[in-house]
Design a protein around this motif. Structure first.
Motif, PDB file in Angstrom:
ATOM      1  N   PRO A 192       0.875  -1.447   0.025  1.00 15.32           N
ATOM      2  CA  PRO A 192      -0.011   0.093  -0.005  1.00 15.32           C
ATOM      3  C   PRO A 192       0.844   1.313  -0.062  1.00 15.32           C
ATOM      4  CG  PRO A 192      -0.965  -1.633   1.491  1.00 15.32           C
ATOM      5  CD  PRO A 192       0.398  -2.069   1.096  1.00 15.32           C
ATOM      6  N   ILE A 193       1.944   1.396   0.852  1.00 12.96           N
ATOM      7  CA  ILE A 193       2.624   2.560   0.997  1.00 12.96           C
ATOM      8  C   ILE A 193       3.353   2.898  -0.452  1.00 12.96           C
ATOM      9  CG2 ILE A 193       4.871   1.668   1.907  1.00 12.96           C
ATOM     10  CD1 ILE A 193       4.631   3.839   3.945  1.00 12.96           C
ATOM     11  N   MET A 194       3.566   2.179  -1.249  1.00 10.19           N
ATOM     12  CA  MET A 194       4.359   2.378  -2.546  1.00 10.19           C
ATOM     13  C   MET A 194       3.530   3.202  -3.340  1.00 10.19           C
ATOM     14  SD  MET A 194       7.382   0.989  -2.225  1.00 10.19           S
ATOM     15  CE  MET A 194       7.972   1.038  -3.819  1.00 10.19           C
ATOM     16  N   SER A 195       2.247   3.326  -3.144  1.00  8.91           N
ATOM     17  CA  SER A 195       1.414   4.357  -3.898  1.00  8.91           C
ATOM     18  C   SER A 195       1.985   5.684  -3.600  1.00  8.91           C
ATOM     19  CB  SER A 195       0.127   4.283  -3.674  1.00  8.91           C
ATOM     20  OG  SER A 195      -0.362   3.119  -4.096  1.00  8.91           O
ATOM     21  N   GLU A 196       2.164   6.164  -2.260  1.00  8.40           N
ATOM     22  CA  GLU A 196       2.801   7.226  -1.810  1.00  8.40           C
ATOM     23  C   GLU A 196       4.218   7.638  -2.161  1.00  8.40           C
ATOM     24  OE1 GLU A 196      -1.074   6.971  -0.735  1.00  8.40           O
ATOM     25  OE2 GLU A 196       0.372   5.411  -0.219  1.00  8.40           O
ATOM     26  N   VAL A 197       4.965   6.416  -2.140  1.00  7.23           N
ATOM     27  CA  VAL A 197       6.516   6.364  -2.512  1.00  7.23           C
ATOM     28  C   VAL A 197       6.478   6.928  -4.143  1.00  7.23           C
ATOM     29  CG1 VAL A 197       8.432   5.090  -2.943  1.00  7.23           C
ATOM     30  CG2 VAL A 197       7.150   4.705  -0.454  1.00  7.23           C
ATOM     31  N   LYS A 198       6.006   6.337  -4.862  1.00  4.75           N
ATOM     32  CA  LYS A 198       5.735   6.818  -6.085  1.00  4.75           C
ATOM     33  C   LYS A 198       5.462   8.261  -6.437  1.00  4.75           C
ATOM     34  CE  LYS A 198       4.814   2.003  -7.936  1.00  4.75           C
ATOM     35  NZ  LYS A 198       3.854   1.325  -8.940  1.00  4.75           N
ATOM     36  N   ASP A 199       4.356   8.750  -5.851  1.00  8.08           N
ATOM     37  CA  ASP A 199       3.926  10.208  -5.782  1.00  8.08           C
ATOM     38  C   ASP A 199       5.161  10.966  -5.285  1.00  8.08           C
ATOM     39  OD1 ASP A 199       1.567   9.414  -6.753  1.00  8.08           O
ATOM     40  OD2 ASP A 199       0.434   9.534  -4.899  1.00  8.08           O
TER      41      ASP A 199
ATOM     42  N   VAL B  24      13.095  -1.168  -8.597  1.00  5.94           N
ATOM     43  CA  VAL B  24      13.107  -1.830  -9.862  1.00  5.94           C
ATOM     44  C   VAL B  24      11.993  -2.328 -10.180  1.00  5.94           C
ATOM     45  CG1 VAL B  24      15.591  -1.656 -10.299  1.00  5.94           C
ATOM     46  CG2 VAL B  24      14.609  -3.808  -9.600  1.00  5.94           C
ATOM     47  N   GLU B  25      11.352  -3.030  -9.220  1.00 10.86           N
ATOM     48  CA  GLU B  25      10.019  -3.766  -9.559  1.00 10.86           C
ATOM     49  C   GLU B  25       8.986  -2.703  -9.545  1.00 10.86           C
ATOM     50  OE1 GLU B  25       9.421  -6.935  -9.992  1.00 10.86           O
ATOM     51  OE2 GLU B  25      11.293  -7.894  -9.612  1.00 10.86           O
ATOM     52  N   ALA B  26       9.207  -1.519  -8.788  1.00 13.42           N
ATOM     53  CA  ALA B  26       8.420  -0.486  -8.907  1.00 13.42           C
ATOM     54  C   ALA B  26       8.142   0.579 -10.059  1.00 13.42           C
ATOM     55  CB  ALA B  26       8.180   0.152  -7.711  1.00 13.42           C
ATOM     56  N   HIS B  27       9.503   0.081 -10.887  1.00 14.62           N
ATOM     57  CA  HIS B  27       9.611   0.992 -12.275  1.00 14.62           C
ATOM     58  C   HIS B  27       9.957   2.339 -11.987  1.00 14.62           C
ATOM     59  CE1 HIS B  27       8.080  -2.532 -14.495  1.00 14.62           C
ATOM     60  NE2 HIS B  27       7.012  -2.576 -13.869  1.00 14.62           N
ATOM     61  N   LEU B  28      10.809   2.246 -10.683  1.00 16.09           N
ATOM     62  CA  LEU B  28      11.146   3.797 -10.424  1.00 16.09           C
ATOM     63  C   LEU B  28      12.709   4.079 -10.670  1.00 16.09           C
ATOM     64  CD1 LEU B  28       9.572   4.564  -6.850  1.00 16.09           C
ATOM     65  CD2 LEU B  28       9.001   5.527  -8.792  1.00 16.09           C
TER      66      LEU B  28
END
Length: 238
Positions: A71-78, A97-101
């Protein structure tokens, strides 16, 4: 941000091992560590983020793959899109890398073994939020411990990250895991997101860091990662 110490969040996932070490490194660098939880959607107003090492969700599927969907990765991407400094260490690099950042991927070490060693690195990019207190060409020693640290990417991606100067660190002396082009760490184009396989949080205090020619366990090369981020957050707030 107030005039108090910059607040740097450390996200704990199920299976995180080095979250407390990252918090300690932040404190030693002069920041205020803030514990965050993978299941939350609240970054608690932090100025920067660290995704720590470990074996999030048991490294099931692929290392970092399930954590990238937390869940928190949405905020990390933002936060990444807004320019917040974000550091992924080992398992945290795998999450990025898995989150494509960050581009490319991380696979099983070429020799199929878990490895731990004091690893020499060369600084390739000193213009990111996490590397500004290094110099290009500087050689540092940072502990490394991983089983899935082999950096991989297709030829086009490799050419792009080489051409755009996105490689932050390369392995020196030995390539411990078969990473292409000896890549140990990367940054995004903006320079606010950095990931690396070695563990700078284990090289921040004399007596507890890696061995050096001067003395055993005397290395503190990892501290500059965290002081760089603190400087970046102060500059952003100015």
């Amino acid at each position: 941000m107030s005039t108090s110490a910059p607040r740097i969040g450390v996200i704990t996932f199920p299976g995180s091992l080095d979250d407390r070490d990252a918090q300690r490194a932040i404190r030693l660098a002069g920041g205020e560590p803030v514990a965050l939880w993978h299941g939350s959607h609240d970054l608690d107003g932090v100025d920067a983020l660290v995704l720590p090492g470990g074996f999030s969700y048991g490294d099931y599927l692929r290392a970092g793959a399930l954590a990238a969907l937390a869940p928190i990765m949405s905020e990390v991407k933002d936060a990444a899109a807004k320019g917040m400094p974000i550091l992924g260490i080992c398992n945290g690099f795998q999450m990025l890398v898995e989150a494509h950042l960050l581009p490319g991927g991380l696979i099983r070490n070429a020799h199929q073994q878990f490895i731990r060693r004091d690893q020499r690195l060369r600084v390739e990019n000193a213009s990111t939020a996490w590397t500004s207190e290094f110099e290009v060409g500087q050689e540092i020693v940072i502990p490394l411990k991983n089983a899935d640290g082999g950096y991989t990417a297709d030829a086009e991606t490799l050419a792009r990250i080489e051409g755009e100067g996105l490689i932050t660190f390369r392995y020196l002396g030995v390539n411990p895991n078969g990473s292409l082009n000896d890549i140990a760490g990367l940054a995004n184009e903006r320079g606010n997101v950095v990931g690396l396989m070695p563990h700078p949080e284990h090289a921040v205090e004399p007596g507890f860091g890696p061995g050096t020619p001067a003395a055993m366990r005397s290395g503190v090369d990892g501290l500059a990662f965290f002081t760089s981020a603190i400087a970046a957050t102060v500059a952003q707030a100015a």
